[in-house]
Design a protein around this motif. Structure first.
Motif, PDB file in Angstrom:
ATOM      1  N   LEU A 135       1.165  11.134  -1.174  1.00 18.13           N
ATOM      2  CA  LEU A 135       1.222  10.337  -2.406  1.00 18.13           C
ATOM      3  C   LEU A 135       2.568  10.545  -3.088  1.00 18.13           C
ATOM      4  O   LEU A 135       3.235   9.606  -3.521  1.00 18.13           O
ATOM      5  N   ASP A 136       2.964  11.814  -3.188  1.00 21.92           N
ATOM      6  CA  ASP A 136       4.237  12.124  -3.847  1.00 21.92           C
ATOM      7  C   ASP A 136       5.409  11.483  -3.098  1.00 21.92           C
ATOM      8  O   ASP A 136       6.286  10.865  -3.709  1.00 21.92           O
ATOM      9  N   LEU A 137       5.421  11.627  -1.778  1.00 18.76           N
ATOM     10  CA  LEU A 137       6.539  11.083  -1.004  1.00 18.76           C
ATOM     11  C   LEU A 137       6.567   9.556  -1.080  1.00 18.76           C
ATOM     12  O   LEU A 137       7.638   8.951  -1.196  1.00 18.76           O
ATOM     13  N   ALA A 138       5.392   8.940  -1.033  1.00 21.87           N
ATOM     14  CA  ALA A 138       5.353   7.476  -1.137  1.00 21.87           C
ATOM     15  C   ALA A 138       5.870   7.034  -2.505  1.00 21.87           C
ATOM     16  O   ALA A 138       6.622   6.062  -2.614  1.00 21.87           O
ATOM     17  N   GLY A 139       5.490   7.774  -3.551  1.00 24.10           N
ATOM     18  CA  GLY A 139       6.003   7.465  -4.883  1.00 24.10           C
ATOM     19  C   GLY A 139       7.522   7.556  -4.908  1.00 24.10           C
ATOM     20  O   GLY A 139       8.210   6.692  -5.453  1.00 24.10           O
ATOM     21  N   LYS A 140       8.051   8.601  -4.255  1.00 19.46           N
ATOM     22  CA  LYS A 140       9.492   8.811  -4.258  1.00 19.46           C
ATOM     23  C   LYS A 140      10.220   7.701  -3.506  1.00 19.46           C
ATOM     24  O   LYS A 140      11.307   7.286  -3.896  1.00 19.46           O
ATOM     25  N   VAL A 141       9.635   7.232  -2.432  1.00 16.18           N
ATOM     26  CA  VAL A 141      10.277   6.209  -1.607  1.00 16.18           C
ATOM     27  C   VAL A 141      10.215   4.829  -2.264  1.00 16.18           C
ATOM     28  O   VAL A 141      11.146   4.041  -2.142  1.00 16.18           O
ATOM     29  N   LEU A 181      -2.081  -9.928  -9.177  1.00 18.98           N
ATOM     30  CA  LEU A 181      -0.810 -10.051  -8.452  1.00 18.98           C
ATOM     31  C   LEU A 181      -0.023 -11.265  -8.940  1.00 18.98           C
ATOM     32  O   LEU A 181       1.207 -11.222  -9.011  1.00 18.98           O
ATOM     33  N   LYS A 182      -0.724 -12.326  -9.283  1.00 16.95           N
ATOM     34  CA  LYS A 182      -0.037 -13.528  -9.755  1.00 16.95           C
ATOM     35  C   LYS A 182       0.650 -13.301 -11.099  1.00 16.95           C
ATOM     36  O   LYS A 182       1.751 -13.754 -11.329  1.00 16.95           O
ATOM     37  N   ARG A 183      -0.023 -12.584 -11.987  1.00 13.70           N
ATOM     38  CA  ARG A 183       0.502 -12.511 -13.356  1.00 13.70           C
ATOM     39  C   ARG A 183       1.292 -11.219 -13.628  1.00 13.70           C
ATOM     40  O   ARG A 183       1.812 -11.038 -14.727  1.00 13.70           O
ATOM     41  N   THR A 184       1.431 -10.331 -12.627  1.00 17.56           N
ATOM     42  CA  THR A 184       2.070  -9.031 -12.888  1.00 17.56           C
ATOM     43  C   THR A 184       3.375  -8.877 -12.117  1.00 17.56           C
ATOM     44  O   THR A 184       3.423  -9.073 -10.904  1.00 17.56           O
ATOM     45  N   ASP A 185       4.429  -8.520 -12.832  1.00 16.94           N
ATOM     46  CA  ASP A 185       5.726  -8.279 -12.193  1.00 16.94           C
ATOM     47  C   ASP A 185       5.809  -6.842 -11.685  1.00 16.94           C
ATOM     48  O   ASP A 185       5.115  -5.965 -12.182  1.00 16.94           O
ATOM     49  N   ARG A 186       6.683  -6.645 -10.737  1.00 14.27           N
ATOM     50  CA  ARG A 186       7.043  -5.303 -10.277  1.00 14.27           C
ATOM     51  C   ARG A 186       5.886  -4.513  -9.698  1.00 14.27           C
ATOM     52  O   ARG A 186       5.879  -3.282  -9.787  1.00 14.27           O
ATOM     53  N   VAL A 187       4.900  -5.185  -9.100  1.00 15.92           N
ATOM     54  CA  VAL A 187       3.848  -4.430  -8.405  1.00 15.92           C
ATOM     55  C   VAL A 187       4.433  -3.900  -7.101  1.00 15.92           C
ATOM     56  O   VAL A 187       4.871  -4.669  -6.259  1.00 15.92           O
ATOM     57  N   LYS A 188       4.454  -2.569  -6.952  1.00 10.85           N
ATOM     58  CA  LYS A 188       5.080  -1.967  -5.778  1.00 10.85           C
ATOM     59  C   LYS A 188       4.054  -1.388  -4.816  1.00 10.85           C
ATOM     60  O   LYS A 188       4.236  -1.402  -3.608  1.00 10.85           O
ATOM     61  N   LEU A 189       2.995  -0.833  -5.358  1.00  9.09           N
ATOM     62  CA  LEU A 189       2.009  -0.140  -4.519  1.00  9.09           C
ATOM     63  C   LEU A 189       0.599  -0.503  -4.961  1.00  9.09           C
ATOM     64  O   LEU A 189       0.346  -0.706  -6.151  1.00  9.09           O
ATOM     65  N   ILE A 190      -0.308  -0.557  -3.965  1.00  4.10           N
ATOM     66  CA  ILE A 190      -1.735  -0.638  -4.275  1.00  4.10           C
ATOM     67  C   ILE A 190      -2.385   0.581  -3.636  1.00  4.10           C
ATOM     68  O   ILE A 190      -2.305   0.772  -2.419  1.00  4.10           O
ATOM     69  N   ASN A 229       2.774  -3.180   6.227  1.00  6.08           N
ATOM     70  CA  ASN A 229       2.828  -2.824   4.803  1.00  6.08           C
ATOM     71  C   ASN A 229       1.733  -1.856   4.376  1.00  6.08           C
ATOM     72  O   ASN A 229       1.557  -1.619   3.189  1.00  6.08           O
ATOM     73  N   VAL A 230       0.998  -1.291   5.353  1.00  2.00           N
ATOM     74  CA  VAL A 230      -0.059  -0.346   4.997  1.00  2.00           C
ATOM     75  C   VAL A 230       0.300   1.059   5.484  1.00  2.00           C
ATOM     76  O   VAL A 230       0.645   1.257   6.657  1.00  2.00           O
ATOM     77  N   LEU A 231       0.244   2.017   4.559  1.00  4.05           N
ATOM     78  CA  LEU A 231       0.345   3.429   4.919  1.00  4.05           C
ATOM     79  C   LEU A 231      -1.065   3.998   4.828  1.00  4.05           C
ATOM     80  O   LEU A 231      -1.770   3.768   3.849  1.00  4.05           O
ATOM     81  N   CYS A 232      -1.470   4.748   5.848  1.00  2.00           N
ATOM     82  CA  CYS A 232      -2.819   5.325   5.828  1.00  2.00           C
ATOM     83  C   CYS A 232      -2.709   6.842   5.977  1.00  2.00           C
ATOM     84  O   CYS A 232      -1.979   7.335   6.828  1.00  2.00           O
ATOM     85  N   MET A 233      -3.414   7.553   5.119  1.00  2.00           N
ATOM     86  CA  MET A 233      -3.304   9.009   5.120  1.00  2.00           C
ATOM     87  C   MET A 233      -4.538   9.679   5.709  1.00  2.00           C
ATOM     88  O   MET A 233      -5.635   9.123   5.650  1.00  2.00           O
ATOM     89  N   GLY A 234      -4.338  10.854   6.242  1.00  2.00           N
ATOM     90  CA  GLY A 234      -5.449  11.661   6.734  1.00  2.00           C
ATOM     91  C   GLY A 234      -5.189  13.115   6.423  1.00  2.00           C
ATOM     92  O   GLY A 234      -4.074  13.486   6.029  1.00  2.00           O
ATOM     93  N   THR A 235      -6.194  13.958   6.592  1.00  2.00           N
ATOM     94  CA  THR A 235      -6.032  15.364   6.238  1.00  2.00           C
ATOM     95  C   THR A 235      -6.992  16.251   7.015  1.00  2.00           C
ATOM     96  O   THR A 235      -8.068  15.795   7.415  1.00  2.00           O
ATOM     97  N   PHE A 236      -6.575  17.487   7.222  1.00  2.00           N
ATOM     98  CA  PHE A 236      -7.476  18.472   7.812  1.00  2.00           C
ATOM     99  C   PHE A 236      -8.271  19.230   6.750  1.00  2.00           C
ATOM    100  O   PHE A 236      -9.085  20.090   7.076  1.00  2.00           O
ATOM    101  N   SER A 237      -8.030  18.928   5.483  1.00  2.00           N
ATOM    102  CA  SER A 237      -8.641  19.713   4.406  1.00  2.00           C
ATOM    103  C   SER A 237     -10.163  19.660   4.437  1.00  2.00           C
ATOM    104  O   SER A 237     -10.822  20.652   4.141  1.00  2.00           O
TER     105      SER A 237
END
Lengths: 395, 395
Positions: free
Chosen positions: B105-111, B159-168, B228-236
């Motif tokens: 999440l942090d890295l995606a935010g940074k990118v 999406l139609k009425r909002t500017d600057r949508v970068k991530l969902i 355009n999709v990033l999918c995350m997984g974890t061993f936690s």
């Protein structure tokens, strides 16, 4: 898909070192690149034992989520160690455990830097610190540096004429990449000047324990009356880097902010790794271990220096550092170290060109040699080959 | 010293969950807070064995620095596992290992995020994702959500009425905090709509393996034609969280950027932890292990649901999730869950108030229950006490 990356991505390029490290992963390459510790010194048997003991004694907690601040016995150890070695007066509350000191740079950047803020640093300085701060949109001003460390007259001058200076990043012990060590006086002055200007200092100290001659010097942090110095430490060079465990020490008000950003960055450090290290520190004498590392690296430094004196052309200059992992080489002004690297790579010898260590570029006639990672016969072989290339290239 | 923190620090406050977790560390507290796995299921003996084998076979490399991308056998496993479970078509090049999905999440935010960019999310959503993106100055628009997942008509509208949508940001399987699972159709639609609008999707999937009834559903990522999709997984949740090892899968162009920012964030993931997990996956049958976890958690879910049906007032509503770790409770509108929590803490029972899961606030009449961490007799005891408090408070 047209990717719309954040503006900061324009500032970031692949770390040259990590790209070179990919080449040097080939076993035939003699590498003076990287800052890798000697793996034959890793306490493998001891780690096996402490891992078993930790899992036997408290496996459920060692494998579970834990606090962001870090494992308390390890925080205590870090505080005590710094007090003993660096003349500080720290306690548990001053310490946050991080995933390697690199993470402390990132977290400090996140806490302090807005786009357009200015970071002051030695010239040259640690390459991955530059990228860490560039990711927050920082601009860099390089402060002239001599054999005693950052020049304080130049620093005062720059502080007077520069707006938005937020951080001063320094490596006073066996600096990366130059190997140089700051004098006691400069350390004291830095604390005094920055307190007066209310600027934060980030004091990086990954190599301080690896002193091969002379006395240990107190950290800048030990002169910190105002609470404006953060000092970092790591187990990477005195234990092993694969665990990615380091720490940052500072005023609790700042540590609290760092904890906040660590929470949203990766929640906490690896619990198991922290427990393993703490158990090792409890059951073994790390001073004995560090003495062993020091002995081997001192010998490698002496050997590398001797071969370089014998084999490198006289127009090439370098100094013998008092500790750490690196030597800094300055070539005649017209020679580009990247060209030399290319020739060296053809003979399976690698190093890191110096240009990348200057955030504002230039100085392409310099390079960095790491002397800790290769066994002695390969140091001799590699530096002889390097000398050959340099002689062909320069003379 | 007057500390001059970055602007972003004004957006960040201590995670309520992690503050509650400090209280729940007291052994007398029955905790339905946190998202802790059951520690009695950690494969402690197996980890001891794989650790010994890794150190015997290749200790020097297991303790050394390594590549930022991660340990290749583990990247291969992650790709293959997602292909098998989630219907994707991924290979090693699509995978970056990270220090827990939180780091993704942090890295995606940074990118992707500049200050003022907009992140869309389910309403409510995972609290630590909100902080991760807030640290990059993001604004949030919550997309209305029903029992099938995010409402696609509402998404199109926004999406139609909002500017600057970068991530969902979405959690389609056993969502945190609601426990809800998206329908197949919504997953397909999300991929289609976001590709059309050229917006990145971050699909978080920490609980997907923990399904207690019904069939596994393909990930949003499996419908991704545009990259355009990033999918995350974890061993936690299927191994142990203390190791802090997860991964993010995506188009190589995006993975390359994530690698760049991971380099300047913490260089790489813990080498030893990656090796341990890879060796475990080689020597043991993780499906057998996950089946054991699923069995225990299914039983705890059923038990918790039954006690809640018996003990909670009729005006309190909740659903039985098909998997994961959480149940979501809605109180009558005027009741503030924070007040209920206070009363519960007096009786040593903890949960997380729901308000924090809404990035723009409100909904104080909700809370989240975790049913995976406590043994059964404590689940019964704790939920009975909670029922008592609720009855006193509401009736």
């Amino acid at each position: 898909m047209h990717y719309s990356f954040a503006r900061r991505m324009a500032n970031l390029t692949a770390s040259e070192i990590r790209e070179i490290l990919k080449v040097t992963a080939r076993p035939e390459v003699i590498s003076f690149a990287g800052g890798l510790p000697a793996p034959e010194l890793f306490p493998i048997e001891e780690i096996k034992r402490v891992n078993r003991i930790v899992l036997d004694e408290d496996g459920k907690n060692a494998l579970q989520y834990s606090t962001t601040e870090g494992y308390d016995p390890l925080r205590d150890w870090a505080a005590a160690r710094m007090n003993q070695r660096l003349g500080t007066e720290l306690a548990r509350e001053n310490i946050l455990m991080v995933h390697g000191s690199q993470q402390a740079l990132d977290l400090a950047g996140k806490v302090f830097l807005d786009e357009g803020d200015v970071v002051l640093c030695e010239s040259p300085t640690y390459l991955a610190a530059i990228s860490a701060f560039k990711a927050y949109g920082a601009n860099f001003v390089e402060v002239p540096t001599d054999s005693m460390g950052m020049r304080m007259d130049a620093l005062e001058e720059i502080l007077k004429r520069t707006d938005r200076v937020k951080l001063i990043y320094v490596i006073p012990d066996f600096q990366n990449p130059t190997g140089r060590t700051w004098s006691l006086e400069r350390r004291r002055q830095l604390a005094e000047i920055t307190a007066r200007h209310e600027v934060m200092v980030l004091e990086d100290n990954p190599y301080g324990e690896l002193r091969y001659e002379g006395d240990f010097l107190p950290a800048v942090k030990s002169f910190d009356q105002a609470g404006n110095v953060l000092c970092m430490g790591t187990f990477s060079k005195i234990f092993c880097p694969g665990y990615r465990i380091g720490w940052v020490a500072g005023d609790p008000a700042v540590i609290g902010k760092l904890v906040l950003v660590k929470q949203c960055t990766d929640l906490q450090c690896n619990t198991m790794a922290q427990r393993d290290i703490a158990k090792y520190l409890e059951l073994y004498d790390i001073d004995e271990h560090i003495a062993k590392i020091r002995e081997v690296y001192r010998h490698r430094r002496d050997l590398a220096y001797r071969i370089m004196m014998e084999e490198f052309p006289k127009s090439v200059s370098f100094e013998k550092p008092h500790g750490g992992l690196f030597m800094w080489v300055v070539l005649p002004e017209k020679v580009n170290a990247r060209d030399v690297l290319e020739k060296c790579l053809q003979r399976n010898v690698a190093f890191v060109p110096g240009g990348s260590f200057f955030p504002n570029g230039g100085h392409e006639n310099t390079f960095r040699i790491n002397f800790s990672n290769m066994p002695e016969e390969r140091i001799v072989e590699g530096l002889k080959l390097m000398g050959q290339v340099l002689r062909e290239y320069i003379d």
